[in-house]
Design a protein around this motif. Structure first.
Motif, PDB file in Angstrom:
ATOM      1  N   THR A  71       0.829  -1.201   0.000  1.00  0.00           N
ATOM      2  CA  THR A  71       0.000   0.000   0.000  1.00  0.00           C
ATOM      3  C   THR A  71       0.863   1.249   0.000  1.00  0.00           C
ATOM      4  OG1 THR A  71      -1.705  -1.191   1.231  1.00  0.00           O
ATOM      5  CG2 THR A  71      -1.846   1.213   1.236  1.00  0.00           C
ATOM      6  N   LEU A  72       1.904   1.257   0.815  1.00  0.00           N
ATOM      7  CA  LEU A  72       2.808   2.402   0.849  1.00  0.00           C
ATOM      8  C   LEU A  72       3.484   2.607  -0.505  1.00  0.00           C
ATOM      9  CD1 LEU A  72       4.230   4.645   2.440  1.00  0.00           C
ATOM     10  CD2 LEU A  72       5.936   2.952   3.117  1.00  0.00           C
ATOM     11  N   ASP A  73       3.899   1.529  -1.143  1.00  0.00           N
ATOM     12  CA  ASP A  73       4.526   1.635  -2.472  1.00  0.00           C
ATOM     13  C   ASP A  73       3.556   2.219  -3.498  1.00  0.00           C
ATOM     14  OD1 ASP A  73       6.882   0.624  -1.479  1.00  0.00           O
ATOM     15  OD2 ASP A  73       6.514  -1.424  -2.183  1.00  0.00           O
ATOM     16  N   GLU A  74       2.278   1.808  -3.421  1.00  0.00           N
ATOM     17  CA  GLU A  74       1.282   2.346  -4.340  1.00  0.00           C
ATOM     18  C   GLU A  74       1.054   3.833  -4.107  1.00  0.00           C
ATOM     19  OE1 GLU A  74      -2.063  -0.180  -3.628  1.00  0.00           O
ATOM     20  OE2 GLU A  74      -1.381  -1.699  -5.066  1.00  0.00           O
ATOM     21  N   ILE A  75       0.978   4.236  -2.855  1.00  0.00           N
ATOM     22  CA  ILE A  75       0.786   5.650  -2.532  1.00  0.00           C
ATOM     23  C   ILE A  75       1.979   6.470  -3.011  1.00  0.00           C
ATOM     24  CG2 ILE A  75       0.627   7.308  -0.619  1.00  0.00           C
ATOM     25  CD1 ILE A  75      -1.047   5.169   0.860  1.00  0.00           C
ATOM     26  N   LEU A  76       3.174   5.966  -2.787  1.00  0.00           N
ATOM     27  CA  LEU A  76       4.370   6.681  -3.245  1.00  0.00           C
ATOM     28  C   LEU A  76       4.422   6.751  -4.763  1.00  0.00           C
ATOM     29  CD1 LEU A  76       7.028   5.335  -0.721  1.00  0.00           C
ATOM     30  CD2 LEU A  76       5.956   7.598  -0.752  1.00  0.00           C
ATOM     31  N   ALA A  77       3.934   5.711  -5.444  1.00  0.00           N
ATOM     32  CA  ALA A  77       3.904   5.732  -6.908  1.00  0.00           C
ATOM     33  C   ALA A  77       2.948   6.802  -7.417  1.00  0.00           C
ATOM     34  CB  ALA A  77       3.502   4.359  -7.440  1.00  0.00           C
ATOM     35  N   VAL A  78       1.818   6.949  -6.765  1.00  0.00           N
ATOM     36  CA  VAL A  78       0.866   7.988  -7.163  1.00  0.00           C
ATOM     37  C   VAL A  78       1.452   9.365  -6.894  1.00  0.00           C
ATOM     38  CG1 VAL A  78      -1.385   9.016  -6.678  1.00  0.00           C
ATOM     39  CG2 VAL A  78      -1.155   6.541  -6.855  1.00  0.00           C
ATOM     40  N   LEU A  79       2.068   9.543  -5.745  1.00  0.00           N
ATOM     41  CA  LEU A  79       2.652  10.849  -5.424  1.00  0.00           C
ATOM     42  C   LEU A  79       3.804  11.192  -6.368  1.00  0.00           C
ATOM     43  CD1 LEU A  79       2.560  10.793  -1.526  1.00  0.00           C
ATOM     44  CD2 LEU A  79       1.102  12.106  -3.073  1.00  0.00           C
ATOM     45  N   ALA A  80       4.470  10.186  -6.917  1.00  0.00           N
ATOM     46  CA  ALA A  80       5.540  10.431  -7.881  1.00  0.00           C
ATOM     47  C   ALA A  80       4.985  10.979  -9.195  1.00  0.00           C
ATOM     48  CB  ALA A  80       6.332   9.159  -8.125  1.00  0.00           C
ATOM     49  N   LEU A  81       3.716  10.701  -9.481  1.00  0.00           N
ATOM     50  CA  LEU A  81       3.084  11.203 -10.696  1.00  0.00           C
ATOM     51  C   LEU A  81       2.680  12.674 -10.579  1.00  0.00           C
ATOM     52  CD1 LEU A  81       0.749   8.166 -11.480  1.00  0.00           C
ATOM     53  CD2 LEU A  81       2.924   8.736 -12.589  1.00  0.00           C
ATOM     54  N   CYS A  82       2.645  13.188  -9.374  1.00  0.00           N
ATOM     55  CA  CYS A  82       2.227  14.572  -9.128  1.00  0.00           C
ATOM     56  C   CYS A  82       3.406  15.521  -9.284  1.00  0.00           C
ATOM     57  CB  CYS A  82       1.663  14.711  -7.719  1.00  0.00           C
ATOM     58  SG  CYS A  82       0.299  13.615  -7.374  1.00  0.00           S
ATOM     59  N   THR A  83       3.070  16.790  -9.495  1.00  0.00           N
ATOM     60  CA  THR A  83       4.122  17.813  -9.513  1.00  0.00           C
ATOM     61  C   THR A  83       4.569  18.064  -8.073  1.00  0.00           C
ATOM     62  OG1 THR A  83       2.607  19.674  -9.265  1.00  0.00           O
ATOM     63  CG2 THR A  83       3.064  18.905 -11.529  1.00  0.00           C
ATOM     64  N   PRO A  84       5.761  18.608  -7.872  1.00  0.00           N
ATOM     65  CA  PRO A  84       6.202  18.882  -6.499  1.00  0.00           C
ATOM     66  C   PRO A  84       5.244  19.814  -5.740  1.00  0.00           C
ATOM     67  CG  PRO A  84       8.048  19.024  -8.003  1.00  0.00           C
ATOM     68  CD  PRO A  84       6.823  18.851  -8.843  1.00  0.00           C
ATOM     69  N   THR A  85       4.674  20.778  -6.427  1.00  0.00           N
ATOM     70  CA  THR A  85       3.738  21.701  -5.777  1.00  0.00           C
ATOM     71  C   THR A  85       2.483  20.965  -5.340  1.00  0.00           C
ATOM     72  OG1 THR A  85       4.567  23.483  -7.172  1.00  0.00           O
ATOM     73  CG2 THR A  85       2.474  23.858  -6.073  1.00  0.00           C
ATOM     74  N   GLN A  86       1.934  20.134  -6.228  1.00  0.00           N
ATOM     75  CA  GLN A  86       0.740  19.358  -5.878  1.00  0.00           C
ATOM     76  C   GLN A  86       1.022  18.430  -4.704  1.00  0.00           C
ATOM     77  OE1 GLN A  86       0.014  17.381  -9.596  1.00  0.00           O
ATOM     78  NE2 GLN A  86      -1.639  18.794 -10.176  1.00  0.00           N
ATOM     79  N   ARG A  87       2.156  17.769  -4.752  1.00  0.00           N
ATOM     80  CA  ARG A  87       2.528  16.838  -3.691  1.00  0.00           C
ATOM     81  C   ARG A  87       2.633  17.561  -2.356  1.00  0.00           C
ATOM     82  NH1 ARG A  87       7.584  15.363  -5.248  1.00  0.00           N
ATOM     83  NH2 ARG A  87       6.609  14.484  -7.090  1.00  0.00           N
ATOM     84  N   GLU A  88       3.296  18.704  -2.345  1.00  0.00           N
ATOM     85  CA  GLU A  88       3.474  19.463  -1.105  1.00  0.00           C
ATOM     86  C   GLU A  88       2.132  19.886  -0.529  1.00  0.00           C
ATOM     87  OE1 GLU A  88       5.566  23.597   0.472  1.00  0.00           O
ATOM     88  OE2 GLU A  88       5.366  23.229  -1.679  1.00  0.00           O
ATOM     89  N   ARG A  89       1.278  20.449  -1.375  1.00  0.00           N
ATOM     90  CA  ARG A  89      -0.030  20.923  -0.908  1.00  0.00           C
ATOM     91  C   ARG A  89      -0.898  19.763  -0.426  1.00  0.00           C
ATOM     92  NH1 ARG A  89      -1.082  25.274  -5.798  1.00  0.00           N
ATOM     93  NH2 ARG A  89       0.550  26.736  -5.163  1.00  0.00           N
ATOM     94  N   PHE A  90      -0.878  18.662  -1.155  1.00  0.00           N
ATOM     95  CA  PHE A  90      -1.685  17.506  -0.756  1.00  0.00           C
ATOM     96  C   PHE A  90      -1.217  16.944   0.582  1.00  0.00           C
ATOM     97  CE2 PHE A  90      -2.570  12.941  -0.684  1.00  0.00           C
ATOM     98  CZ  PHE A  90      -3.944  12.966  -0.810  1.00  0.00           C
ATOM     99  N   LEU A  91       0.081  16.819   0.775  1.00  0.00           N
ATOM    100  CA  LEU A  91       0.593  16.259   2.043  1.00  0.00           C
ATOM    101  C   LEU A  91       0.314  17.193   3.213  1.00  0.00           C
ATOM    102  CD1 LEU A  91       3.921  14.627   0.841  1.00  0.00           C
ATOM    103  CD2 LEU A  91       1.772  13.494   1.420  1.00  0.00           C
ATOM    104  N   LEU A  92       0.417  18.496   2.987  1.00  0.00           N
ATOM    105  CA  LEU A  92       0.083  19.443   4.055  1.00  0.00           C
ATOM    106  C   LEU A  92      -1.387  19.304   4.451  1.00  0.00           C
ATOM    107  CD1 LEU A  92       2.009  22.650   2.918  1.00  0.00           C
ATOM    108  CD2 LEU A  92       2.445  21.285   4.971  1.00  0.00           C
ATOM    109  N   TYR A  93      -2.223  19.072   3.454  1.00  0.00           N
ATOM    110  CA  TYR A  93      -3.657  18.937   3.714  1.00  0.00           C
ATOM    111  C   TYR A  93      -3.986  17.580   4.335  1.00  0.00           C
ATOM    112  CZ  TYR A  93      -8.668  18.686   2.847  1.00  0.00           C
ATOM    113  OH  TYR A  93     -10.022  18.548   2.993  1.00  0.00           O
TER     114      TYR A  93
END
Length: 131
Positions: A71-93
């Motif tokens: 599950t963690l690998d899948e989540i990290l794979a999805v986050l790798a598809l995002c831009t750094p800005t999207q990733r940062e904002r999503f994780l903060l939220y």
């Protein structure tokens, strides 16, 4: 100080410390008997006893560890598809529970831009897990 108690049908003189220990043991035995009656599944009761008595900590089974890692690998794979800005904002939220306004203030953008980034990441998650 000595206290006389009725212990298995006999009058016994014990110290206050022993009396308190026996009283506490009786209460624990009553609580455990109550929990055993409450739980029809013996496994649930054993987990309750272990957690309340504090004798053993929870340890995931090898199957659970593999599933968690996948599950963690899948989540990290999805986050790798995002831009750094999207990733940062999503994780903060998602992880730190900041509001859109708080994230917008930290990132120096509007709260609508934050919302759009989070919605985009959610859509990436949905398309990834539908496959």
């Amino acid at each position: 100080m000595e206290i006389t108690i009725n212990y298995y049908g006999q009058a016994v003189s014990v110290s206050v410390e022993v009396y308190e220990y026996l009283t506490q043991a009786d209460h624990k035995a009553e609580n455990l008997a109550h929990e055993q009656r409450r739980h029809w599944d013996g496994r649930e009761c054993d987990e309750y006893i272990i957690s309340t008595e504090g004798r053993l900590s929870y340890c995931a089974t090898p199957e659970e560890l593999v599933c968690q890692r996948e599950t963690l690998d899948e989540i990290l794979a999805v986050l790798a598809l995002c831009t750094p800005t999207q990733r940062e904002r999503f994780l903060l939220y998602a992880l730190y529970d900041f509001s859109y306004a708080e994230i917008a203030e930290m990132c120096g953008c509007s709260k609508y831009a934050v919302r759009d980034s989070i919605v985009a990441v959610r859509k990436i998650f949905q398309t990834f897990f539908r496959k």
